[in-house]
Write a protein that holds these residues in place. Structure first.
Motif, mmCIF file in Angstrom:
data_model
loop_
_atom_site.group_PDB
_atom_site.id
_atom_site.type_symbol
_atom_site.label_atom_id
_atom_site.label_comp_id
_atom_site.label_asym_id
_atom_site.label_seq_id
_atom_site.Cartn_x
_atom_site.Cartn_y
_atom_site.Cartn_z
ATOM 1 N N SER A 21 0.866 -1.173 0.000
ATOM 2 C CA SER A 21 0.000 0.000 0.000
ATOM 3 C C SER A 21 0.905 1.225 0.000
ATOM 4 O O SER A 21 1.865 1.281 0.785
ATOM 5 N N THR A 22 0.633 2.193 -0.855
ATOM 6 C CA THR A 22 1.486 3.398 -0.879
ATOM 7 C C THR A 22 1.400 4.139 0.452
ATOM 8 O O THR A 22 2.352 4.790 0.865
ATOM 9 N N ASN A 23 0.242 4.045 1.134
ATOM 10 C CA ASN A 23 0.148 4.680 2.452
ATOM 11 C C ASN A 23 1.128 4.040 3.436
ATOM 12 O O ASN A 23 1.767 4.736 4.227
ATOM 13 N N GLN A 45 -0.994 -2.036 -6.320
ATOM 14 C CA GLN A 45 -0.910 -2.289 -4.882
ATOM 15 C C GLN A 45 -1.474 -3.684 -4.603
ATOM 16 O O GLN A 45 -2.575 -4.016 -5.062
ATOM 17 N N GLY A 48 -4.042 -2.608 -1.371
ATOM 18 C CA GLY A 48 -4.490 -1.222 -1.272
ATOM 19 C C GLY A 48 -5.612 -1.145 -0.235
ATOM 20 O O GLY A 48 -6.459 -2.031 -0.172
ATOM 21 N N ARG A 49 -5.582 -0.101 0.562
ATOM 22 C CA ARG A 49 -6.555 0.009 1.653
ATOM 23 C C ARG A 49 -7.508 1.173 1.452
ATOM 24 O O ARG A 49 -7.119 2.223 0.951
ATOM 25 N N GLY A 50 -8.757 0.963 1.854
ATOM 26 C CA GLY A 50 -9.761 2.018 1.800
ATOM 27 C C GLY A 50 -10.191 2.409 3.201
ATOM 28 O O GLY A 50 -9.669 1.888 4.187
ATOM 29 N N ARG A 51 -11.140 3.311 3.283
ATOM 30 C CA ARG A 51 -11.687 3.707 4.584
ATOM 31 C C ARG A 51 -12.467 2.546 5.190
ATOM 32 O O ARG A 51 -12.922 1.655 4.492
ATOM 33 N N TRP A 56 -8.909 -1.665 -1.583
ATOM 34 C CA TRP A 56 -8.975 -0.741 -2.719
ATOM 35 C C TRP A 56 -8.404 -1.442 -3.944
ATOM 36 O O TRP A 56 -7.251 -1.857 -3.952
ATOM 37 N N PHE A 66 -1.283 6.799 -5.150
ATOM 38 C CA PHE A 66 -0.161 7.543 -4.555
ATOM 39 C C PHE A 66 -0.513 8.077 -3.172
ATOM 40 O O PHE A 66 -1.685 8.157 -2.791
ATOM 41 N N ASP A 109 -15.032 11.290 -1.186
ATOM 42 C CA ASP A 109 -15.061 10.560 -2.451
ATOM 43 C C ASP A 109 -15.310 11.546 -3.581
ATOM 44 O O ASP A 109 -16.083 12.482 -3.423
ATOM 45 N N LYS A 116 -17.985 6.205 -8.180
ATOM 46 C CA LYS A 116 -16.743 6.662 -7.562
ATOM 47 C C LYS A 116 -15.558 6.637 -8.529
ATOM 48 O O LYS A 116 -15.285 5.646 -9.190
ATOM 49 N N GLY A 119 -10.905 7.774 -4.301
ATOM 50 C CA GLY A 119 -11.060 7.597 -2.856
ATOM 51 C C GLY A 119 -9.835 8.164 -2.165
ATOM 52 O O GLY A 119 -8.738 8.135 -2.719
ATOM 53 N N ILE A 120 -10.034 8.689 -0.973
ATOM 54 C CA ILE A 120 -8.941 9.307 -0.222
ATOM 55 C C ILE A 120 -8.864 8.683 1.169
ATOM 56 O O ILE A 120 -9.885 8.531 1.841
ATOM 57 N N MET A 138 -4.294 8.666 -2.132
ATOM 58 C CA MET A 138 -5.379 8.825 -3.098
ATOM 59 C C MET A 138 -5.346 7.719 -4.129
ATOM 60 O O MET A 138 -4.277 7.370 -4.639
ATOM 61 N N GLY A 139 -6.519 7.210 -4.413
ATOM 62 C CA GLY A 139 -6.659 6.245 -5.490
ATOM 63 C C GLY A 139 -7.512 6.884 -6.574
ATOM 64 O O GLY A 139 -8.676 7.207 -6.335
HETATM 65 C C1 BTN Z 1 -11.698 4.970 0.250
HETATM 66 O O1 BTN Z 1 -12.426 5.475 -0.600
HETATM 67 O O2 BTN Z 1 -12.130 4.146 1.053
HETATM 68 C C2 BTN Z 1 -10.245 5.397 0.298
HETATM 69 C C3 BTN Z 1 -9.420 4.716 -0.751
HETATM 70 C C4 BTN Z 1 -7.976 5.161 -0.760
HETATM 71 C C5 BTN Z 1 -7.127 4.388 -1.762
HETATM 72 C C6 BTN Z 1 -5.737 4.946 -1.903
HETATM 73 S S1 BTN Z 1 -4.817 4.206 -3.212
HETATM 74 C C7 BTN Z 1 -3.335 4.933 -2.650
HETATM 75 C C8 BTN Z 1 -3.373 4.869 -1.135
HETATM 76 N N1 BTN Z 1 -2.833 3.613 -0.645
HETATM 77 C C9 BTN Z 1 -3.757 2.856 -0.044
HETATM 78 O O3 BTN Z 1 -3.550 1.719 0.431
HETATM 79 N N2 BTN Z 1 -4.946 3.501 -0.051
HETATM 80 C C10 BTN Z 1 -4.843 4.808 -0.678
#
Ligand code: BTN
Length: 252
Positions: A21-23, A45, A48-51, A56, A66, A109, A116, A119-120, A138-139
């Motif tokens: 995950s970039t985060n 990723q 990748g993780r979301g809220r 993601w 990123f 969003d 969508k 996502g942030i 941000m994705g």
């Molecule tokens: C959401 O809408 O739930 C938030 C999604 C965020 C996705 C981005 S992709 C880049 C960064 N790295 C992650 O793991 N998540 C965010």
């Protein structure tokens, strides 16, 4: 980097074909003292993780995945507002570069045609009363043509919206420039100056929404955001206030 016009954001770039995950990468760099404005970009990723503990979808080469490291001079209570600030920046950049009419769904969003596009995910580390760092991830669904069945009905991409392939480097440079603008404005004039723009670009205010939280579910009319960036919802019982960390909203 040739496209960059921002002076601080993106001056240090960590590029990966694939990361978890970039985060996560950005948080490691931030904990090790990287300069403010450092970004982590990946082609794909693995996790990748979301809220709200969601995943993601981050397929190779199709999106802009990123994260940017900020070291803002304000307190931990203000970190959640960074998400709304970031939404304004990215929404402007997307609308400028692609010409599509996207809007912001509270809290963070970016939607086009009800689906969508961005996502942030904002994460923070603080000690005592000071922020050590904020990572804004941000994705951006740039060029995908199809989505997994679970999100096919709720997601779309800029390529589907415009019918054209979007240049990811040009868009990323514009996003960084707009993020820098809103971040500078917040530091000079406070969050309220950017919240005014958020209200104008919001597609949530004035709508009937359903709140789905851990503890409570209810419906009402989204009337405004307050100074904390919380959504104010008018219900039969009065005005309810919801914070981004706790809930998701659906449109009724
Ligand atoms: C959401 O809408 O739930 C938030 C999604 C965020 C996705 C981005 S992709 C880049 C960064 N790295 C992650 O793991 N998540 C965010």
């Amino acid at each position: 980097k040739a496209h960059l016009t921002s002076r601080m954001l993106g001056q240090e770039i960590h590029y990966f074909p694939e990361v978890d995950s970039t985060n996560n990468e950005a948080k490691k760099l931030a904990a090790n003292g990287c300069p403010e404005g450092t970004i982590v970009v990946a082609e794909s990723q693995a996790t990748g993780r979301g809220r709200l503990a969601r995943g993601w979808f981050s397929p190779f080469g199709k999106g802009i995945w990123f994260s940017v490291v900020l070291r803002p001079p304000f307190g931990p209570m203000d970190a959640a507002k960074c998400t709304l600030m970031a939404a304004v920046g990215v929404n402007r950049a997307i609308n400028r570069v692609t010409g599509v009419g996207c809007g912001i769904k509270w809290p963070n969003d970016i939607l086009w045609n009800g689906r969508k596009v961005v996502g942030i995910l904002t994460e923070m580390s603080a000690e005592m009363d000071a922020i050590n760092y904020v990572v804004i991830g941000m994705g951006i669904n740039a060029n995908m043509k199809e989505f997994p069945s679970e999100i096919a009905a709720t997601a779309t991409s800029l390529a589907l919206a415009t019918g054209q392939t979007v240049s990811r480097v040009i868009l990323l440079a514009e996003i960084l420039a707009e993020l820098e603008n809103v971040y500078t404005l917040v530091q000079q004039a406070g969050f309220e100056s950017v919240f005014a723009a958020w209200r104008q670009e919001s597609i949530t205010l004035g709508r009937q929404v359903r709140v789905q939280g851990f503890q409570r579910n209810f419906s009402g009319l989204a009337v405004d955001i307050d100074a904390d960036g919380a959504l104010l919802i008018k219900t039969a019982q009065g005005v309810e206030r919801v914070l981004a960390g706790d809930v998701s909203i659906r449109y009724d």
